[in-house]
Design a protein around this motif. Structure first.
Motif, short mmCIF file in Angstrom:
data_model
loop_
_atom_site.label_atom_id
_atom_site.label_comp_id
_atom_site.label_asym_id
_atom_site.label_seq_id
_atom_site.Cartn_x
_atom_site.Cartn_y
_atom_site.Cartn_z
N THR A 250 0.80 -1.23 0.00
CA THR A 250 0.00 0.00 0.00
C THR A 250 0.84 1.28 0.00
O THR A 250 0.28 2.37 -0.13
N GLY A 251 2.15 1.16 0.20
CA GLY A 251 2.97 2.35 0.32
C GLY A 251 2.91 2.96 1.71
O GLY A 251 3.34 4.11 1.90
N ALA A 252 2.38 2.22 2.68
CA ALA A 252 2.31 2.73 4.04
C ALA A 252 3.72 2.96 4.60
O ALA A 252 3.95 3.89 5.36
N LEU A 253 4.65 2.11 4.21
CA LEU A 253 6.05 2.29 4.59
C LEU A 253 6.74 3.13 3.54
O LEU A 253 6.61 2.87 2.34
N PHE A 254 7.46 4.15 3.97
CA PHE A 254 8.15 4.99 3.01
C PHE A 254 9.49 5.44 3.55
O PHE A 254 9.72 5.47 4.76
N ASP B 58 -6.04 -3.33 16.37
CA ASP B 58 -6.37 -2.85 15.02
C ASP B 58 -5.60 -3.55 13.91
O ASP B 58 -5.90 -3.35 12.73
N GLY B 59 -4.58 -4.35 14.24
CA GLY B 59 -3.87 -5.13 13.23
C GLY B 59 -2.84 -4.37 12.43
O GLY B 59 -2.12 -4.96 11.61
N ARG B 60 -2.73 -3.06 12.63
CA ARG B 60 -1.78 -2.28 11.84
C ARG B 60 -0.36 -2.43 12.38
O ARG B 60 -0.16 -2.79 13.55
N ALA B 61 0.62 -2.16 11.53
CA ALA B 61 2.02 -2.29 11.89
C ALA B 61 2.52 -0.98 12.50
O ALA B 61 2.16 0.12 12.05
N TRP B 62 3.39 -1.12 13.51
CA TRP B 62 3.94 0.05 14.19
C TRP B 62 5.40 -0.20 14.52
O TRP B 62 5.82 -1.31 14.80
N ASP C 33 -2.22 5.60 8.82
CA ASP C 33 -3.51 5.82 8.17
C ASP C 33 -3.59 5.14 6.80
O ASP C 33 -4.66 5.07 6.20
N ILE C 34 -2.45 4.62 6.31
CA ILE C 34 -2.43 3.92 5.03
C ILE C 34 -2.25 2.41 5.21
O ILE C 34 -2.67 1.61 4.36
N CYS C 35 -1.67 2.01 6.33
CA CYS C 35 -1.44 0.58 6.59
C CYS C 35 -2.75 -0.18 6.62
O CYS C 35 -3.71 0.23 7.29
#
Length: 353
Positions: free
Chosen positions: A190-194, A229-233, A206-208
């Motif tokens: 998704t491009g959440a990591l940049f 929430d399952g999102r990566a941090w 907010d994109i993950c």
């Protein structure tokens, strides 16, 4: 031409990612030889980044209450207790902890306070800071003259006649390495990591979408998902702070400057000088970890000075970016696909005849 995160040896990741006139690459140098395990970095990280609480369930065998890097612990202060030679609890290596790093000698005033402090209670009976007292104290040698947390060292005024030497604590504040070649970037759909203009790696929450691909892609096991929430941090190297010219919260809070922030090239030079000094002091086991731009991840944006093997600290001895071989794999897959297509064409052509 190399892609945004391709593996072609040492590189400057920000320009490689497309930034024009990128600022110097920024990073962390963590000198574990002066870490006292105070956890100020953990607290500062949580407070500034609003990271949820974690680690209230003590592990039972250590002062290490968080246990490792997680989605809710972006800094992790590890406590490694090692028994010394002859203690009956482990290694039989003669002089196992001899020649550990020494710190600066105590000031005259500190020596006065230390001399007048009860070794049993640690209480300060009140020492006058008169000039004659300070002058007399200048001849006092501070016991041990070692950094806090080092083998046999203790708080000023509390060092016994026979400093404890049956074990040592190795303390280390671990963090995301902000790799030069980051596998997490390669696999994120998704491009959440940049990659930032400072060469660091950041997750945009907010994109993950919580796919979790980045977790096994990290050779250090840094990235984690929150259960709610399952999102990566993970650590952002305080991207919002460094963009305003501020020091990351953890480095700002570190009382011993174990965590040092700055331009990566300057930090590497500083680390090499520190390593040389330790070797001169007889600390032969001191080594740098993650500083080599020719290693399996192209060098880390956050590297360390260690006092033992990386495995002792839970670090992989030879980390390799997990996506390093992807270009060759795609090429081989393409060749195989073409070969299969050619075989099918030839087979159908033969039947028509």
């Amino acid at each position: 031409m190399a892609g945004p995160n391709s593996f072609y040896g040492p590189l400057d990741p920000a320009p490689d990612a497309g930034y024009v006139d990128a600022p110097p690459r920024m990073g962390f140098f963590t000198d574990t030889s002066v870490c006292i395990g105070c956890k100020a970095c953990e607290v500062a990280c949580k407070e500034w980044n609003l990271v949820p609480d974690d680690g209230f369930n003590l592990l039972g065998t250590s002062y290490d209450n968080t246990g490792g890097l997680t989605a809710n612990s972006w800094r992790h202060v590890a406590f490694i207790e090692q028994p010394a030679a002859g203690s009956g609890h482990g290694t039989d290596t003669p002089g196992a902890f001899a020649g550990m790093p020494t710190g600066p000698s105590a000031s005259a005033h500190t020596a006065v306070v230390a001399a007048g402090t009860s070794q049993d209670t640690g209480t300060d009976p009140g020492v006058p800071a008169a000039p004659d007292a300070l002058a007399a104290a200048a001849t006092i040698t501070a016991p041990g003259a070692q950094f806090l947390g080092m083998p046999g060292a203790d708080l000023p005024g509390r060092t016994m006649d026979a400093p404890r030497s049956d074990f040592r604590w190795l303390m280390m504040s671990n963090v995301c390495k902000h790799c030069t070649h980051a596998g997490c970037l390669d696999v994120c759909p998704t491009g959440a990591l940049f990659r930032t203009e400072f060469g660091t790696v950041v997750v945009q929450e907010d994109i993950c979408n919580g796919c979790g691909y980045c977790i096994p892609a990290c050779p250090y096991g840094v990235i984690d998902q929150r259960k709610d929430d399952g999102r990566a941090w993970k650590c952002t190297l305080c991207y919002d702070r460094i963009g305003d010219g501020l020091t990351p919260a953890c480095a700002k809070a570190c009382p011993t400057e174990s965590i040092q922030y700055g331009e990566l090239d300057e930090l590497r030079s500083r680390a090499a000088h520190r390593l040389e000094k330790l070797h001169e002091q007889g600390v032969a086991e001191a080594r740098l970890y993650g500083h080599d731009p020719n290693d399996g991840v192209g060098g880390d944006g956050a590297f360390f000075l260690l006092l033992d093997e990386p495995e002792v600290y839970g670090l992989p001895p030879d980390p390799v970016v997990t996506t390093r071989d992807l270009p060759d794999m795609w090429k081989r897959a393409g060749v195989a696909a073409l070969a299969m297509a050619a075989t099918i064409v030839v087979s159908f052509a033969g039947r028509r005849r």
